[in-house]
Design an enzyme around this catalytic site. Structure first.
Site, mmCIF file in Angstrom:
data_model
loop_
_atom_site.group_PDB
_atom_site.id
_atom_site.type_symbol
_atom_site.label_atom_id
_atom_site.label_comp_id
_atom_site.label_asym_id
_atom_site.label_seq_id
_atom_site.Cartn_x
_atom_site.Cartn_y
_atom_site.Cartn_z
ATOM 1 N N CYS A 53 0.830 -1.211 0.000
ATOM 2 C CA CYS A 53 0.000 0.000 0.000
ATOM 3 C C CYS A 53 0.862 1.257 0.000
ATOM 4 O O CYS A 53 0.362 2.351 -0.263
ATOM 5 C CB CYS A 53 -0.955 0.018 1.188
ATOM 6 N N CYS A 98 -2.797 -3.086 8.596
ATOM 7 C CA CYS A 98 -2.434 -1.744 9.074
ATOM 8 C C CYS A 98 -1.972 -1.817 10.529
ATOM 9 O O CYS A 98 -1.061 -1.090 10.934
ATOM 10 C CB CYS A 98 -3.612 -0.799 8.934
ATOM 11 N N ASP A 104 2.206 2.660 2.583
ATOM 12 C CA ASP A 104 2.097 3.428 3.825
ATOM 13 C C ASP A 104 3.360 3.275 4.661
ATOM 14 O O ASP A 104 4.005 2.225 4.659
ATOM 15 C CB ASP A 104 0.877 2.961 4.622
ATOM 16 N N CYS A 145 -3.036 5.210 5.632
ATOM 17 C CA CYS A 145 -4.494 5.164 5.685
ATOM 18 C C CYS A 145 -5.009 5.448 7.088
ATOM 19 O O CYS A 145 -4.250 5.478 8.062
ATOM 20 C CB CYS A 145 -4.961 3.784 5.238
#
Ligand code: FES
Length: 147
Positions: A35, A104, A37, A60
């Protein structure tokens, strides 16, 4: 059905412990290759107690909420407790994350572990490499990627 719990929304909108610690005792930076991140955790450690912790997350909402909750969970705690923090515990403290957002919270666990490893390395504190199994193999830590 709400996708995110109240707690996730609260920590996303009002993240705790955002920022940088100058002269931190340990810094951990990890990223998720898929992603993109990135999460950075700063630790101040005194007498084996995490006296302060701050984070910067470029990612995110779930990553921000996970970082915020993770910092709350380890602040004031001994190093060994922070080491034992799992992404599952972070997600549970947030009253859950959607399955496709669980990774996450993994980022938060990895960033804390990377910061603790940095603390051990900087202070020449001996440790069993087995306590950082991911560091050897995952390649997430920017320090591992350098060079
Ligand atoms: Fe990448 Fe959340 S989507 S950490």
């Amino acid at each position: 059905m709400a996708l995110y719990s109240e707690k996730v929304m609260d920590h996303f909108r009002n993240p705790r412990n955002v920022g940088v610690i100058e002269n931190a005792d340990g810094i951990g930076e990890v990223g998720n290759a898929k992603c993109g991140d990135i999460m950075k955790i700063y630790l101040k450690i005194d007498n084996d107690i995490i006296t302060d912790v701050k984070f910067e997350t470029f990612g995110c909402g779930s990553a921000i909420a996970s970082s915020s909750m993770a910092t709350e969970l380890i602040k004031g705690k001994p190093v060994c407790e922070a080491l034992a923090l799992t992404n599952k515990a972070v997600a549970e403290a947030l009253d859950g994350l959607p399955a496709h957002k669980l990774h996450c919270s993994v980022l938060a666990e990895e960033a804390i572990k990377a910061a603790l490893k940095d603390y051990y390395d900087k202070n020449n504190i001996a440790y069993d490499a087995a306590i950082f199994p991911d560091c050897a193999s995952c390649g997430h830590c920017s320090s591992e990627n350098d060079g």
